[in-house]
Design a protein around this motif. Structure first.
Motif, PDB file in Angstrom:
ATOM      1  N   MET A 276       0.828  -1.178   0.000  1.00 43.87           N
ATOM      2  CA  MET A 276       0.000   0.000   0.000  1.00 43.87           C
ATOM      3  C   MET A 276       0.877   1.248   0.000  1.00 43.87           C
ATOM      4  O   MET A 276       0.622   2.176  -0.753  1.00 43.87           O
ATOM      5  N   LYS A 277       1.920   1.267   0.829  1.00 45.19           N
ATOM      6  CA  LYS A 277       2.775   2.449   0.910  1.00 45.19           C
ATOM      7  C   LYS A 277       3.451   2.764  -0.426  1.00 45.19           C
ATOM      8  O   LYS A 277       3.655   3.915  -0.766  1.00 45.19           O
ATOM      9  N   ARG A 278       3.781   1.740  -1.178  1.00 38.91           N
ATOM     10  CA  ARG A 278       4.474   1.947  -2.448  1.00 38.91           C
ATOM     11  C   ARG A 278       3.536   2.346  -3.580  1.00 38.91           C
ATOM     12  O   ARG A 278       3.982   2.906  -4.581  1.00 38.91           O
ATOM     13  N   THR A 279       2.264   2.023  -3.480  1.00 38.95           N
ATOM     14  CA  THR A 279       1.348   2.271  -4.595  1.00 38.95           C
ATOM     15  C   THR A 279       0.276   3.306  -4.287  1.00 38.95           C
ATOM     16  O   THR A 279      -0.569   3.571  -5.140  1.00 38.95           O
ATOM     17  N   LYS A 280       0.297   3.861  -3.110  1.00 37.99           N
ATOM     18  CA  LYS A 280      -0.719   4.837  -2.697  1.00 37.99           C
ATOM     19  C   LYS A 280      -0.721   6.030  -3.647  1.00 37.99           C
ATOM     20  O   LYS A 280       0.339   6.528  -4.028  1.00 37.99           O
ATOM     21  N   LYS A 281      -1.918   6.470  -4.022  1.00 39.37           N
ATOM     22  CA  LYS A 281      -2.070   7.595  -4.942  1.00 39.37           C
ATOM     23  C   LYS A 281      -2.974   8.641  -4.302  1.00 39.37           C
ATOM     24  O   LYS A 281      -4.001   8.309  -3.718  1.00 39.37           O
ATOM     25  N   ASP A 282      -2.585   9.864  -4.447  1.00 41.37           N
ATOM     26  CA  ASP A 282      -3.368  10.975  -3.927  1.00 41.37           C
ATOM     27  C   ASP A 282      -4.287  11.465  -5.045  1.00 41.37           C
ATOM     28  O   ASP A 282      -3.920  12.351  -5.824  1.00 41.37           O
ATOM     29  N   ILE A 283      -5.451  10.837  -5.140  1.00 40.12           N
ATOM     30  CA  ILE A 283      -6.405  11.186  -6.196  1.00 40.12           C
ATOM     31  C   ILE A 283      -7.783  11.395  -5.588  1.00 40.12           C
ATOM     32  O   ILE A 283      -8.055  10.974  -4.466  1.00 40.12           O
ATOM     33  N   ARG A 284      -8.632  12.000  -6.354  1.00 43.39           N
ATOM     34  CA  ARG A 284     -10.018  12.195  -5.924  1.00 43.39           C
ATOM     35  C   ARG A 284     -10.807  10.905  -6.154  1.00 43.39           C
ATOM     36  O   ARG A 284     -10.524  10.141  -7.075  1.00 43.39           O
TER      37      ARG A 284
ATOM     38  N   LYS B 246     -14.281  13.231   4.368  1.00 43.42           N
ATOM     39  CA  LYS B 246     -12.987  12.874   4.954  1.00 43.42           C
ATOM     40  C   LYS B 246     -11.977  12.396   3.926  1.00 43.42           C
ATOM     41  O   LYS B 246     -10.776  12.404   4.174  1.00 43.42           O
ATOM     42  N   GLY B 247     -12.469  11.933   2.816  1.00 45.82           N
ATOM     43  CA  GLY B 247     -11.590  11.439   1.761  1.00 45.82           C
ATOM     44  C   GLY B 247     -11.222   9.979   1.948  1.00 45.82           C
ATOM     45  O   GLY B 247     -11.125   9.498   3.065  1.00 45.82           O
ATOM     46  N   LEU B 248     -11.066   9.303   0.849  1.00 45.55           N
ATOM     47  CA  LEU B 248     -10.592   7.921   0.831  1.00 45.55           C
ATOM     48  C   LEU B 248      -9.184   7.917   0.258  1.00 45.55           C
ATOM     49  O   LEU B 248      -8.856   8.737  -0.596  1.00 45.55           O
ATOM     50  N   GLU B 249      -8.376   6.991   0.729  1.00 44.33           N
ATOM     51  CA  GLU B 249      -7.041   6.815   0.176  1.00 44.33           C
ATOM     52  C   GLU B 249      -7.088   5.644  -0.792  1.00 44.33           C
ATOM     53  O   GLU B 249      -7.768   4.644  -0.530  1.00 44.33           O
ATOM     54  N   PHE B 250      -6.344   5.762  -1.887  1.00 41.47           N
ATOM     55  CA  PHE B 250      -6.377   4.745  -2.925  1.00 41.47           C
ATOM     56  C   PHE B 250      -4.987   4.179  -3.189  1.00 41.47           C
ATOM     57  O   PHE B 250      -3.988   4.882  -3.071  1.00 41.47           O
TER      58      PHE B 250
ATOM     59  N   THR C  59     -12.010   9.950  -9.642  1.00 36.99           N
ATOM     60  CA  THR C  59     -11.052   9.512 -10.664  1.00 36.99           C
ATOM     61  C   THR C  59     -10.542   8.091 -10.401  1.00 36.99           C
ATOM     62  O   THR C  59      -9.668   7.612 -11.122  1.00 36.99           O
ATOM     63  N   SER C  60     -11.095   7.431  -9.402  1.00 36.64           N
ATOM     64  CA  SER C  60     -10.631   6.087  -9.032  1.00 36.64           C
ATOM     65  C   SER C  60     -11.406   4.997  -9.764  1.00 36.64           C
ATOM     66  O   SER C  60     -12.539   5.203 -10.216  1.00 36.64           O
ATOM     67  N   GLN C  61     -10.803   3.831  -9.838  1.00 40.64           N
ATOM     68  CA  GLN C  61     -11.497   2.669 -10.379  1.00 40.64           C
ATOM     69  C   GLN C  61     -12.619   2.239  -9.443  1.00 40.64           C
ATOM     70  O   GLN C  61     -13.624   1.687  -9.891  1.00 40.64           O
ATOM     71  N   PHE C  62     -12.454   2.514  -8.165  1.00 42.69           N
ATOM     72  CA  PHE C  62     -13.518   2.217  -7.216  1.00 42.69           C
ATOM     73  C   PHE C  62     -14.762   3.030  -7.553  1.00 42.69           C
ATOM     74  O   PHE C  62     -15.880   2.506  -7.515  1.00 42.69           O
TER      75      PHE C  62
END
Length: 162
Positions: A1-9, A51-55, A12-15
């Motif tokens: 997770m730490k290596r692939t974490k992206k700061d996106i809205r 609160k935002g989700l982390e991706f 714009t996520s696949q989720f």
């Protein structure tokens, strides 16, 4: 997770794509399921907005039967369902849920009890465990519906679990 974490809205996520698909097919579900799915989607979208989700990267099918150890190192295979932008730690919930249901042959109640018993351990890694678990459940419903393209008897049985 730490290596692939992206700061996106979220949008714009696949989720997000998965949730949009689920929202488009929710009328195909029975009324009770529609109500539950809509409430869960509102919960996740409100959380994402406030609160935002982390991706991060998600294996998509991280289970005991798709990993192995060699000389103390963990290896995973079967990446056909991987995603680049899913809520962080969704693989943890997939592993836990699938192992409980398919590996230990637990029913829904036992799976939820196990989740409740392990929430404190999860808290060390996942701040918003309940939200991420709901994300996982919504995504897995969308995934199986999309894979079968209709609500089959198998999907109906799985819905009872999810």
């Amino acid at each position: 997770m730490k290596r692939t974490k992206k700061d996106i809205r979220y949008e714009t996520s696949q989720f997000y794509e998965s949730i949009q698909y689920l929202k488009s097919v929710v009328p195909q579900f029975e009324d009770k399921e529609q109500s539950i799915i809509k409430a869960a989607v509102r919960q996740v979208e409100t959380y994402a907005e406030e609160k935002g989700l982390e991706f991060a990267f998600s294996h998509g099918d991280y289970t005991p039967w798709n990993v192995y150890y060699v000389d103390g190192e963990l290896f995973a295979f079967d990446f056909e369902y991987c995603y680049q932008t899913m809520p962080c730690y969704m693989d943890v919930f997939h592993y836990f849920t699938q192992f409980s249901i398919m590996g230990q042959h637990n029913d829904v109640e036992k799976t939820i009890l196990l989740y409740q018993e392990n929430k404190e351990t999860l808290k060390e890694y996942v701040e918003n465990q309940d939200v991420v678990y709901v994300c996982y459940l919504l995504h897995i419903i969308a995934f199986y519906h999309n894979r079968t393209e209709e609500i089959t008897e198998q999907v109906k049985q799985q819905m009872k679990i999810w």
